[in-house]
Scaffold this motif. Sequence first.
Motif, PDB file in Angstrom:
ATOM      1  N   ASP A  66      16.795  -1.734   2.609  1.00 18.34           N
ATOM      2  CA  ASP A  66      17.939  -1.545   1.717  1.00 18.34           C
ATOM      3  C   ASP A  66      17.888  -0.187   1.025  1.00 18.34           C
ATOM      4  O   ASP A  66      18.917   0.466   0.841  1.00 18.34           O
ATOM      5  CB  ASP A  66      17.966  -2.663   0.660  1.00 18.34           C
ATOM      6  N   TRP A  67      16.699   0.235   0.638  1.00 21.40           N
ATOM      7  CA  TRP A  67      16.561   1.552   0.007  1.00 21.40           C
ATOM      8  C   TRP A  67      16.944   2.657   0.986  1.00 21.40           C
ATOM      9  O   TRP A  67      17.683   3.584   0.641  1.00 21.40           O
ATOM     10  CB  TRP A  67      15.132   1.754  -0.490  1.00 21.40           C
ATOM     11  N   GLY A  68      16.460   2.542   2.220  1.00 23.96           N
ATOM     12  CA  GLY A  68      16.757   3.571   3.210  1.00 23.96           C
ATOM     13  C   GLY A  68      18.220   3.594   3.632  1.00 23.96           C
ATOM     14  O   GLY A  68      18.739   4.646   4.017  1.00 23.96           O
ATOM     15  N   ASP A  69      18.890   2.436   3.573  1.00 24.50           N
ATOM     16  CA  ASP A  69      20.274   2.337   4.028  1.00 24.50           C
ATOM     17  C   ASP A  69      21.282   2.396   2.883  1.00 24.50           C
ATOM     18  O   ASP A  69      22.463   2.092   3.082  1.00 24.50           O
ATOM     19  CB  ASP A  69      20.483   1.021   4.783  1.00 24.50           C
ATOM     20  N   ARG A  70      20.849   2.791   1.704  1.00 25.56           N
ATOM     21  CA  ARG A  70      21.738   2.704   0.544  1.00 25.56           C
ATOM     22  C   ARG A  70      22.992   3.562   0.719  1.00 25.56           C
ATOM     23  O   ARG A  70      24.081   3.178   0.263  1.00 25.56           O
ATOM     24  CB  ARG A  70      20.986   3.092  -0.738  1.00 25.56           C
ATOM     25  N   GLY A  71      22.880   4.696   1.388  1.00 18.71           N
ATOM     26  CA  GLY A  71      24.048   5.550   1.586  1.00 18.71           C
ATOM     27  C   GLY A  71      25.077   4.924   2.508  1.00 18.71           C
ATOM     28  O   GLY A  71      26.266   4.852   2.182  1.00 18.71           O
ATOM     29  N   VAL A  72      24.635   4.454   3.667  1.00 16.87           N
ATOM     30  CA  VAL A  72      25.573   3.869   4.617  1.00 16.87           C
ATOM     31  C   VAL A  72      26.068   2.513   4.123  1.00 16.87           C
ATOM     32  O   VAL A  72      27.205   2.106   4.425  1.00 16.87           O
ATOM     33  CB  VAL A  72      24.927   3.769   6.020  1.00 16.87           C
ATOM     34  N   ASP A  73      25.251   1.794   3.336  1.00 15.65           N
ATOM     35  CA  ASP A  73      25.716   0.538   2.742  1.00 15.65           C
ATOM     36  C   ASP A  73      26.850   0.793   1.758  1.00 15.65           C
ATOM     37  O   ASP A  73      27.836   0.040   1.708  1.00 15.65           O
ATOM     38  CB  ASP A  73      24.563  -0.174   2.030  1.00 15.65           C
ATOM     39  N   ALA A  74      26.710   1.838   0.952  1.00  9.05           N
ATOM     40  CA  ALA A  74      27.780   2.189   0.008  1.00  9.05           C
ATOM     41  C   ALA A  74      29.049   2.577   0.762  1.00  9.05           C
ATOM     42  O   ALA A  74      30.171   2.225   0.358  1.00  9.05           O
ATOM     43  CB  ALA A  74      27.322   3.322  -0.899  1.00  9.05           C
ATOM     44  N   LEU A  75      28.874   3.284   1.854  1.00 13.66           N
ATOM     45  CA  LEU A  75      30.016   3.680   2.668  1.00 13.66           C
ATOM     46  C   LEU A  75      30.726   2.454   3.235  1.00 13.66           C
ATOM     47  O   LEU A  75      31.964   2.363   3.225  1.00 13.66           O
ATOM     48  CB  LEU A  75      29.545   4.594   3.793  1.00 13.66           C
ATOM     49  N   LYS A  76      29.963   1.474   3.714  1.00 15.33           N
ATOM     50  CA  LYS A  76      30.575   0.272   4.271  1.00 15.33           C
ATOM     51  C   LYS A  76      31.333  -0.507   3.208  1.00 15.33           C
ATOM     52  O   LYS A  76      32.411  -1.046   3.466  1.00 15.33           O
ATOM     53  CB  LYS A  76      29.506  -0.612   4.909  1.00 15.33           C
ATOM     54  N   PRO A 144      10.101  11.063   7.279  1.00 20.13           N
ATOM     55  CA  PRO A 144      11.027  12.039   7.873  1.00 20.13           C
ATOM     56  C   PRO A 144      11.635  11.609   9.205  1.00 20.13           C
ATOM     57  O   PRO A 144      12.587  12.235   9.673  1.00 20.13           O
ATOM     58  CB  PRO A 144      10.125  13.256   8.089  1.00 20.13           C
ATOM     59  N   LEU A 145      11.094  10.556   9.855  1.00 17.74           N
ATOM     60  CA  LEU A 145      11.563  10.212  11.196  1.00 17.74           C
ATOM     61  C   LEU A 145      12.924   9.520  11.181  1.00 17.74           C
ATOM     62  O   LEU A 145      13.849   9.936  11.856  1.00 17.74           O
ATOM     63  CB  LEU A 145      10.521   9.345  11.915  1.00 17.74           C
ATOM     64  N   ARG A 146      13.029   8.403  10.467  1.00 23.61           N
ATOM     65  CA  ARG A 146      14.294   7.663  10.341  1.00 23.61           C
ATOM     66  C   ARG A 146      14.967   7.481  11.699  1.00 23.61           C
ATOM     67  O   ARG A 146      16.132   7.819  11.902  1.00 23.61           O
ATOM     68  CB  ARG A 146      15.251   8.359   9.377  1.00 23.61           C
ATOM     69  N   LEU A 147      14.239   6.891  12.653  1.00 24.72           N
ATOM     70  CA  LEU A 147      14.768   6.775  14.003  1.00 24.72           C
ATOM     71  C   LEU A 147      15.959   5.828  14.080  1.00 24.72           C
ATOM     72  O   LEU A 147      16.726   5.884  15.053  1.00 24.72           O
ATOM     73  CB  LEU A 147      13.661   6.317  14.954  1.00 24.72           C
ATOM     74  N   ASN A 148      16.131   4.980  13.087  1.00 23.96           N
ATOM     75  CA  ASN A 148      17.317   4.139  13.066  1.00 23.96           C
ATOM     76  C   ASN A 148      18.584   4.964  12.852  1.00 23.96           C
ATOM     77  O   ASN A 148      19.686   4.492  13.128  1.00 23.96           O
ATOM     78  CB  ASN A 148      17.193   3.082  11.956  1.00 23.96           C
ATOM     79  N   TYR A 149      18.423   6.185  12.372  1.00 23.44           N
ATOM     80  CA  TYR A 149      19.556   7.089  12.210  1.00 23.44           C
ATOM     81  C   TYR A 149      19.611   8.119  13.329  1.00 23.44           C
ATOM     82  O   TYR A 149      20.693   8.506  13.775  1.00 23.44           O
ATOM     83  CB  TYR A 149      19.473   7.807  10.851  1.00 23.44           C
ATOM     84  N   ARG A 150      18.469   8.570  13.783  1.00 23.51           N
ATOM     85  CA  ARG A 150      18.421   9.623  14.806  1.00 23.51           C
ATOM     86  C   ARG A 150      18.664   9.078  16.209  1.00 23.51           C
ATOM     87  O   ARG A 150      19.023   9.807  17.122  1.00 23.51           O
ATOM     88  CB  ARG A 150      17.062  10.319  14.773  1.00 23.51           C
ATOM     89  N   GLY A 151      18.422   7.779  16.410  1.00 23.84           N
ATOM     90  CA  GLY A 151      18.535   7.157  17.723  1.00 23.84           C
ATOM     91  C   GLY A 151      17.211   6.571  18.158  1.00 23.84           C
ATOM     92  O   GLY A 151      16.151   7.134  17.883  1.00 23.84           O
ATOM     93  N   GLY A 152      17.250   5.439  18.810  1.00 21.78           N
ATOM     94  CA  GLY A 152      16.038   4.773  19.265  1.00 21.78           C
ATOM     95  C   GLY A 152      15.529   3.710  18.319  1.00 21.78           C
ATOM     96  O   GLY A 152      14.475   3.127  18.554  1.00 21.78           O
ATOM     97  N   GLY A 153      16.274   3.439  17.244  1.00 20.58           N
ATOM     98  CA  GLY A 153      15.823   2.428  16.295  1.00 20.58           C
ATOM     99  C   GLY A 153      15.719   1.047  16.903  1.00 20.58           C
ATOM    100  O   GLY A 153      14.806   0.285  16.577  1.00 20.58           O
ATOM    101  N   GLU A 154      16.629   0.714  17.818  1.00 29.75           N
ATOM    102  CA  GLU A 154      16.578  -0.613  18.447  1.00 29.75           C
ATOM    103  C   GLU A 154      15.306  -0.774  19.283  1.00 29.75           C
ATOM    104  O   GLU A 154      14.686  -1.843  19.285  1.00 29.75           O
ATOM    105  CB  GLU A 154      17.803  -0.834  19.331  1.00 29.75           C
ATOM    106  N   LEU A 155      14.915   0.295  19.978  1.00 30.55           N
ATOM    107  CA  LEU A 155      13.689   0.224  20.776  1.00 30.55           C
ATOM    108  C   LEU A 155      12.461   0.090  19.875  1.00 30.55           C
ATOM    109  O   LEU A 155      11.515  -0.639  20.196  1.00 30.55           O
ATOM    110  CB  LEU A 155      13.560   1.465  21.657  1.00 30.55           C
ATOM    111  N   LEU A 156      12.487   0.777  18.749  1.00 28.69           N
ATOM    112  CA  LEU A 156      11.374   0.683  17.814  1.00 28.69           C
ATOM    113  C   LEU A 156      11.282  -0.724  17.226  1.00 28.69           C
ATOM    114  O   LEU A 156      10.189  -1.261  17.055  1.00 28.69           O
ATOM    115  CB  LEU A 156      11.544   1.722  16.706  1.00 28.69           C
ATOM    116  N   GLU A 157      12.435  -1.312  16.916  1.00 26.24           N
ATOM    117  CA  GLU A 157      12.430  -2.698  16.430  1.00 26.24           C
ATOM    118  C   GLU A 157      11.882  -3.641  17.494  1.00 26.24           C
ATOM    119  O   GLU A 157      11.145  -4.579  17.185  1.00 26.24           O
ATOM    120  CB  GLU A 157      13.847  -3.118  16.032  1.00 26.24           C
ATOM    121  N   MET A 158      12.240  -3.424  18.739  1.00 23.55           N
ATOM    122  CA  MET A 158      11.718  -4.235  19.830  1.00 23.55           C
ATOM    123  C   MET A 158      10.191  -4.179  19.870  1.00 23.55           C
ATOM    124  O   MET A 158       9.516  -5.216  19.970  1.00 23.55           O
ATOM    125  CB  MET A 158      12.289  -3.751  21.165  1.00 23.55           C
TER     126      MET A 158
END
Length: 319
Positions: A66-76, A144-158
């Motif tokens: 939630d802390w990391g997604d606070r910007g996009v959550d506010a946007l939604k 600094p990675l934030r791969l859920n934003y850069r791409g590949g977050g789904e694979l990392l979750e897997m």
Amino acid sequence: MRVESMSPGARWWYALKPASWPKVLVPALCGQAVGAAAAGRPSAGALAFGAAWMLADVAFVVLLNDWGDRGVDALKRRMFPHGCSPKTIPDGILPARALLLAGLGAGAAALLVAWGAGRALHRPLLLPLAVLALAVFAAYTLPPLRLNYRGGGELLEMVGVGGVLPVLHAYAQCGAVAPPWLGALLPGLLLLSLSSALASGLSDEESDRAGGKRTLTTALGNAAARRAAEALLGLGAVLWLAASALADRAPPAWSVAPAAAIALGFRARLVKKSAAAVTNAFAAQAAYKADLHRAIWWGTAALSAAVLAAGLTGRGAPR
């Protein structure tokens, strides 16, 4: 829900999102079951470690996400004020600093639990595996990675949910990183976790795209994400069956078939709901994802119980 009337306890409970906990608790339970089957009996100490560690890990993941997604959550919330539930930080349920500190504290607690359990259970790799599990999530959502934003977050979750968690908990039970049966079950667990990760982006498609988040849904669209999630869910269940029939170090078919049947049965239900789960159809997407979660969580829970029974009764005991 009236945020201003919520008590402090209710605010923290809302922020911890208990409905989402099975996403990490179920693969952990599967690892515990496979490890206990390999050991020939469950370890009460490993179970206690698993319960304590998972509570800390869940808090670490949920609060920092939630802390990391606070910007996009506010946007939604600005884009769809009536189309989604209140968000912890944008809706003022809890301040960002409180979530950051609590999440980091939960991560420290998880490492402390792993260190203590490693010494008590004589499992020297427990702490390194716990560090790896937390590091996978940190790479997913934190700078600094934030791969859920850069791409590949789904694979990392897997990798984290479907791979590292079962390995960690199996090791806690039996002291082996790769106990019998785990290798045969991991491919299915990995694909089911990827299926869940892909489906999680459906309800955030337009807000994620506007916020610069790169997911399969934002890249290829709602329909492609649904088709991929459905295919991976079915393939994961089929891989369980194939492993039990073909692999030497695999659980017996009778212990795997019910789990695969449950997963495939709920998959058939969600496929029927798929056509309605289009972009911004939030209620239909929720119904779609509910059946996907039932397929994964109930199927994996059934697999865990049957594999444990097979190991403890000696019927196809691990070799």
